[in-house]
Design an enzyme around this catalytic site. Structure first.
Site, PDB file in Angstrom:
ATOM      1  N   CYS A 385      22.025   4.018   8.625  1.00  0.00           N
ATOM      2  CA  CYS A 385      21.638   4.636   7.355  1.00  0.00           C
ATOM      3  C   CYS A 385      21.900   3.674   6.191  1.00  0.00           C
ATOM      4  CB  CYS A 385      22.311   5.986   7.187  1.00  0.00           C
ATOM      5  SG  CYS A 385      21.341   7.070   6.116  1.00  0.00           S
ATOM      6  N   HIS A 511      20.717   8.675  11.985  1.00  0.00           N
ATOM      7  CA  HIS A 511      22.109   8.679  12.456  1.00  0.00           C
ATOM      8  C   HIS A 511      22.137   8.904  13.965  1.00  0.00           C
ATOM      9  CE1 HIS A 511      24.299   8.984   8.541  1.00  0.00           C
ATOM     10  NE2 HIS A 511      23.096   9.362   8.150  1.00  0.00           N
ATOM     11  N   GLU A 513      24.454   8.580  15.956  1.00  0.00           N
ATOM     12  CA  GLU A 513      25.748   9.098  16.409  1.00  0.00           C
ATOM     13  C   GLU A 513      25.769  10.615  16.561  1.00  0.00           C
ATOM     14  OE1 GLU A 513      25.073   7.874  13.432  1.00  0.00           O
ATOM     15  OE2 GLU A 513      26.246   8.779  11.820  1.00  0.00           O
TER      16      GLU A 513
HETATM   17  N1  GLN Z   1      23.080   6.653   0.333  1.00  0.00           N
HETATM   18  C1  GLN Z   1      21.970   6.367   1.187  1.00  0.00           C
HETATM   19  C2  GLN Z   1      20.825   7.342   0.972  1.00  0.00           C
HETATM   20  O1  GLN Z   1      21.038   8.430   0.460  1.00  0.00           O
HETATM   21  C3  GLN Z   1      22.382   6.356   2.641  1.00  0.00           C
HETATM   22  C4  GLN Z   1      22.875   7.681   3.125  1.00  0.00           C
HETATM   23  C5  GLN Z   1      23.664   7.601   4.413  1.00  0.00           C
HETATM   24  O2  GLN Z   1      24.169   6.544   4.776  1.00  0.00           O
HETATM   25  N2  GLN Z   1      23.813   8.724   5.097  1.00  0.00           N
HETATM   26  O3  GLN Z   1      19.702   7.041   1.321  1.00  0.00           O
END
Ligand code: GLN
Length: 538
Positions: A385, A511, A513
């Site tokens: 992310c 994600h 995970e």
């Molecule tokens: N802050 C980034 C976004 O909102 C990544 C979010 C995250 O790592 N879950 O796109």
């Protein structure tokens, strides 16, 4: 309500952090292994509608389900242990309960009545207790009540549990109280008094626990068990010892040894449909405890002083490592402390580097330095992310020479927004539940590292973000060797980037995970660990 579904409520006493979620998941696993269809839900007593707006330092990681619910991290344990998917219905907070009741009040559903905690709030809680059981044809629904007995804020939940007994009847209702038996070093004694008091508080609320699960550092001698049974009004063989375990994954087998599942089945008049099948679980534990290789991986992020903030990532390493008999020695490194002068020293002995998800500017430049180090030194890299977004920014700055490249999250006025706010996010003015959340499809490029890992070209993974790869820069990035190897088939949104001339460099907008379980380790984690192990041999 499906008339055969049985309901188990798990309360906690003496202190928080006793591992109610692990006990719930372990019991769920044991019942599931006997052939029962089980789900687990968590009721949290705080006023936020969900944990989505909480800083990870408050309650650890925010776990995301397929249907895009932002939930308590215990749901991650339920999924990892039971290999099931959970949903919004599996995590209810006091905030959600009140919100539902107040919305109904405004609609006029209680017209003429004074709306009160009892019965309106407790009715709403109970309706939510039974919801999954009604919809899902479960044999058993386990409900974990967050917080500790005696907390003011959990009183309505406890009262609803008391009332549920009368809705359900004796063979469909069971309360397990998880408690702590502290050991006093000076007296060389295990003490039962805190448990007696917390059970008394339950009794005052009208609830007699059926089973006590007692967390302890030492075996409970027979006389201590007897005392607990006598003073807490439970059957002697319903006093279950829960010794501290090496790994949370030992707990189902420990609970089996203590016959927790049998005690529950006797009380609920459940007859086992099959012989207990825990072979896969034992196989996993065998591999976990007898690794044939070892790697050291750095997890670089800004919440490292609270490992719970990265719960699912840490557990994913456990599942994936065990699947290839590799011990993953995970080192949590604060990105705030990394700078160009100390980076080589801080990261020099790592076999693989993961840059973690996150929000905001704090520690951001340290993450950029980390990606640069992994890229230039051919160290296997997984960016998740924000970690993927950092990888894109680093590549743009240092390979494409776009020195001002940034995300508009970090610099809203950047001249080179290689990461920008998603179109659908631009007019959003509320913070809660408005990110791009939950499961989305992704098509993988054949021949890519991601394709090799998944072994197929169509995947689904879970998301939680507002910003995205800016496709205006895609062609130039690809010309220079950073390739989009995974895209959303409908929107063209870049979900995965890889660097062509690197042994293993993968950044994912989703994600991975959240979907790793004991029995189905996440493929990217498996291949990442394998790449780290291969690098070590070279
Ligand atoms: N802050 C980034 C976004 O909102 C990544 C979010 C995250 O790592 N879950 O796109």
């Amino acid at each position: 309500m499906a008339s055969s579904t049985k309901y188990i409520f798990i309360t906690g006493g003496v202190t928080s952090s006793l591992g109610k979620g692990i006990i719930a998941a372990s019991l769920g696993k044991l019942l599931q292994a006997r052939g029962f269809k089980v789900t687990i839900q968590k009721f949290d007593p705080y006023l936020n509608i969900d944990p989505g707006t909480l800083n990870p330092y408050e309650h650890g990681e925010c776990y995301v389900t397929d249907d895009g619910a932002e939930t308590d991290l215990d749901l991650g344990h339920y999924e990892r242990f039971l290999n099931i998917t959970t949903s919004q219905g599996n995590n209810i907070t006091t905030g959600r309960i009140y919100n539902n009741v107040i919305t109904k009040e405004r609609k006029g559903e209680f017209l003429g009545k004074t709306v009160q905690v009892i019965p309106h709030i407790t009715d709403e809680i109970k309706a939510n207790f039974y919801k999954l059981g009604e919809e899902g044809e479960f044999d058993v629904v386990i409900t974990e009540i967050g917080g500790c007995v005696g907390d003011i804020e959990s009183l309505p939940f406890i009262e609803a549990v008391r009332q549920a007994k009368w809705d359900l009847g004796p063979n469909r209702f069971l309360v397990i109280h998880l408690t702590l038996i502290p050991y006093l070093k000076a007296a060389k004694e295990l003490k039962t008094k805190p448990t007696q008091h917390s059970v008394k508080q339950l009794l005052e609320a009208g609830i007699q626990p059926d089973i006590l699960v007692c967390r302890t550092e030492y075996h409970l001698p027979a006389d201590v068990k007897k005392k607990l049974a006598l003073f807490c009004n439970v059957q002697l063989n319903n006093v279950i010892e829960a010794m501290d375990a090496d790994s949370i994954y030992d707990v189902p087998l420990l609970m089996k040894k203590e016959k927790l599942d049998e005690r529950v089945m006797t009380k609920l008049k459940l007859t086992s449909k099959e012989n207990t099948d825990l072979e896969n679980w034992k196989d996993f534990l065998g591999k976990l405890k007898n690794p044939t290789q070892e790697v050291t991986i750095g997890l670089v992020g800004k919440y490292v002083s609270l490992p719970d903030a990265y719960k699912s990532i840490i557990e994913s390493f456990t599942h994936a490592g065990a699947s290839i008999e590799c011990d993953v020695n995970l080192r949590l490194i604060s990105s705030e402390e990394i700078n160009p002068d100390n980076i080589a020293h801080k990261l020099q002995d790592l076999d693989g580097i993961l840059v973690a998800p996150g929000f905001g500017e704090r520690g951001f430049e340290g993450k950029i330095e980390t990606v640069k180090y992994a890229r230039e030194n051919n160290i296997p890299f997984l960016g998740i992310c924000l970690g993927m977004q950092v990888a894109v920014i680093e590549y743009a700055r240092n390979v494409l020479n776009l020195k001002n490249a940034n995300s508009t999250e970090m610099d809203p006025t950047t001249s080179t927004p290689v990461i920008g706010l998603m179109e659908e996010q631009k007019n959003i003015d509320q913070m809660g539940g408005t990110m791009r959340l939950g499961s989305y499809a992704c098509d993988l490029k054949k021949g890519s590292k991601a394709f090799q890992a998944y072994g197929k070209s169509k995947i689904q993974e879970r998301h939680r973000h507002r910003y995205e790869f800016n496709n205006d820069y895609l062609a130039t990035m690809e010309e220079h060797g950073m390739i989009a190897t995974g895209k959303n088939p409908e929107t063209g949104l870049v979900e995965i980037v890889e660097i062509k001339n690197h042994p293993w460099f993968v950044g994912v907008q989703f994600h991975p995970e959240y979907k790793s379980t004991v029995l189905t380790p996440q493929p990217l984690f498996v291949k990442f660990i394998q790449a780290a192990a291969d690098k070590k041999i070279k």
